[in-house]
Enzyme design. Structure first.
Site, PDB file in Angstrom:
ATOM      1  N   HIS A 116      -8.710  -6.683  -0.260  1.00  0.00           N
ATOM      2  CA  HIS A 116      -7.865  -5.910  -1.163  1.00  0.00           C
ATOM      3  C   HIS A 116      -7.683  -4.486  -0.631  1.00  0.00           C
ATOM      4  O   HIS A 116      -8.626  -3.703  -0.598  1.00  0.00           O
ATOM      5  CB  HIS A 116      -8.537  -5.881  -2.546  1.00  0.00           C
ATOM      6  CG  HIS A 116      -7.779  -5.145  -3.588  1.00  0.00           C
ATOM      7  ND1 HIS A 116      -8.240  -3.968  -4.153  1.00  0.00           N
ATOM      8  CD2 HIS A 116      -6.596  -5.413  -4.191  1.00  0.00           C
ATOM      9  CE1 HIS A 116      -7.379  -3.551  -5.060  1.00  0.00           C
ATOM     10  NE2 HIS A 116      -6.377  -4.404  -5.103  1.00  0.00           N
ATOM     11  N   GLU A 135      -4.500  -7.396   2.589  1.00  0.00           N
ATOM     12  CA  GLU A 135      -3.397  -7.056   1.689  1.00  0.00           C
ATOM     13  C   GLU A 135      -2.738  -5.742   2.090  1.00  0.00           C
ATOM     14  O   GLU A 135      -3.416  -4.788   2.466  1.00  0.00           O
ATOM     15  CB  GLU A 135      -3.907  -6.941   0.252  1.00  0.00           C
ATOM     16  CG  GLU A 135      -2.789  -6.661  -0.738  1.00  0.00           C
ATOM     17  CD  GLU A 135      -3.289  -6.175  -2.078  1.00  0.00           C
ATOM     18  OE1 GLU A 135      -2.655  -6.515  -3.097  1.00  0.00           O
ATOM     19  OE2 GLU A 135      -4.303  -5.443  -2.122  1.00  0.00           O
ATOM     20  N   ASP A 185       0.106  -3.191   0.219  1.00  0.00           N
ATOM     21  CA  ASP A 185       1.112  -2.746  -0.747  1.00  0.00           C
ATOM     22  C   ASP A 185       2.086  -1.858   0.019  1.00  0.00           C
ATOM     23  O   ASP A 185       1.663  -1.028   0.839  1.00  0.00           O
ATOM     24  CB  ASP A 185       0.464  -1.922  -1.866  1.00  0.00           C
ATOM     25  CG  ASP A 185      -0.536  -2.724  -2.678  1.00  0.00           C
ATOM     26  OD1 ASP A 185      -0.175  -3.822  -3.134  1.00  0.00           O
ATOM     27  OD2 ASP A 185      -1.667  -2.249  -2.854  1.00  0.00           O
ATOM     28  N   HIS A 215      -0.524   2.082  -2.113  1.00  0.00           N
ATOM     29  CA  HIS A 215      -0.593   1.348  -3.373  1.00  0.00           C
ATOM     30  C   HIS A 215       0.304   1.943  -4.441  1.00  0.00           C
ATOM     31  O   HIS A 215       0.908   1.221  -5.234  1.00  0.00           O
ATOM     32  CB  HIS A 215      -2.030   1.310  -3.893  1.00  0.00           C
ATOM     33  CG  HIS A 215      -2.153   0.629  -5.222  1.00  0.00           C
ATOM     34  ND1 HIS A 215      -2.175   1.319  -6.425  1.00  0.00           N
ATOM     35  CD2 HIS A 215      -2.225  -0.689  -5.538  1.00  0.00           C
ATOM     36  CE1 HIS A 215      -2.268   0.455  -7.422  1.00  0.00           C
ATOM     37  NE2 HIS A 215      -2.296  -0.763  -6.913  1.00  0.00           N
ATOM     38  N   GLU A 240       2.718  -6.861  -0.783  1.00  0.00           N
ATOM     39  CA  GLU A 240       3.327  -6.650  -2.102  1.00  0.00           C
ATOM     40  C   GLU A 240       4.303  -5.479  -2.063  1.00  0.00           C
ATOM     41  O   GLU A 240       3.879  -4.325  -1.918  1.00  0.00           O
ATOM     42  CB  GLU A 240       2.274  -6.358  -3.174  1.00  0.00           C
ATOM     43  CG  GLU A 240       2.894  -6.136  -4.543  1.00  0.00           C
ATOM     44  CD  GLU A 240       1.929  -5.622  -5.593  1.00  0.00           C
ATOM     45  OE1 GLU A 240       2.412  -5.204  -6.672  1.00  0.00           O
ATOM     46  OE2 GLU A 240       0.708  -5.636  -5.350  1.00  0.00           O
TER      47      GLU A 240
END
Length: 325
Positions: free
Chosen positions: A20, A47, A49, A62, A152
């Site tokens: 994460h 991950e 973002d 993020h 994301e």
């Protein structure tokens, strides 16, 4: 670009470990150092973002704004918007490259996680998505591992209101690096249902898609998350996507007299053929009843078993899986 289809090896073939924001329990989130550490620890996916800069470069961040994790207020005083935030979209990539990244701070200036990397050690920068993808693929080549990416696009509807197509640019850059199909080591995730549908049906992306599920009170997107957890909502997701990414308390009761009981969401998703990758498992943010990652994993890998978890501490999850494989 380096080949992203190398031999895959992980400690548990039926449980996916997603770092994460990188190994963010040990190094500042979304830095190249955190990504490299997550790769070395053995995470299956890392991950990212992503948001857009003023000059349309994707950066790994993020928040929509820079102030919680960088020294932007010191370097660019007066560039904040009326709400007090310094939005990434108001800066060029060259300007963002001058910033120093530190551990996430709360609004009062205190560390969000006091026991983590010292926040006054600002030796890190904000990476462009291209840089992080190149790093991961380079490490895959040099180590023989096949660590994937889990991207994301943050707040696509907000970006749209700023005149930018965040999802299309994300899909374009992923394709440039060889991530195009379900067989590639990449997931595209979003809290925004319409944006994921846009990726599948209008951008014709064949990437694995994961619908993130939050709580309506968070206002992460215009999506109705209560609806998505119903049978009808899961059926709508299953018609175009490959999995869901729920908040951990949405999968198992983590408070009260029913602690440890399933909510039924995992079982319902599996009936629809959907993967379930839940978020976020942190060693320093566990319920009182679960004192360690090992105790949490014992709960999360019993029936109904999750298919994977996002974690700030991928090494601890992997160690549990290795001991119990």
């Amino acid at each position: 670009m380096p080949d992203n289809k190398l031999m895959h090896s992980n400690p548990s073939d039926d449980f996916t470990v997603i770092a994460h924001r990188g190994a963010s329990g040990y190094l500042p989130e979304h830095t190249l150092a955190a990504a490299a550490m997550a790769h070395a620890m053995g995470a299956d996916y890392i991950e990212q973002d992503v948001v857009l800069t003023r000059d349309d470069e994707l950066i790994v961040l993020h928040d929509l704004y820079l102030d919680a994790v960088t020294d932007v207020a010191d370097r660019f005083p007066g560039r904040q918007r009326d709400d007090g935030h310094y939005y990434a979209i108001d800066f060029d990539l060259a300007e963002i490259r001058t910033l120093r990244v530190h551990e996430r701070l709360k609004a009062n200036g205190e560390p969000a996680f006091p026991g983590r990397f010292p926040p006054d050690t600002g030796v890190f920068g904000v990476p462009a998505l291209r840089e992080e993808l190149a790093l991961i693929q380079g490490l895959n080549r040099s180590t023989g591992r096949d660590v994937g990416v889990y991207v994301e696009p943050k707040s696509p509807a907000w970006h749209s209101g700023e005149g930018k197509d965040l999802v299309a640019e994300t899909v374009r850059i992923l394709a440039e690096f060889g991530y195009r199909n379900r067989g590639d080591r990449a997931f595209l995730q979003s809290f925004d249902l319409d944006s994921l549908k846009y990726a599948r049906h209008e951008l014709n992306s064949d990437l694995k898609l994961v619908q993130l599920i939050g709580e309506n009170r968070w206002r992460e997107s215009p999506t109705d998350f209560d609806y998505l957890r119903t049978e009808a909502g899961l059926a709508e997701i299953a018609a175009f996507a490959d999995g869901i990414g729920p908040w951990l308390p949405q999968t198992v009761d983590l408070s009260g007299v029913n602690f440890g009981n399933t909510t039924g969401l995992v079982e319902a998703a599996h009936r629809r053929g959907l993967l379930v990758h839940a978020y976020t498992l942190r060693a320093d943010q566990l319920p009182a009843e679960l004192e360690t990652i090992e105790a949490a994993m014992e709960l999360l890998t019993t029936q109904p078993r999750l298919d994977g978890v996002f974690t700030d501490h991928p090494d601890q999850v992997i160690h549990y899986l290795e001991r119990n494989d």
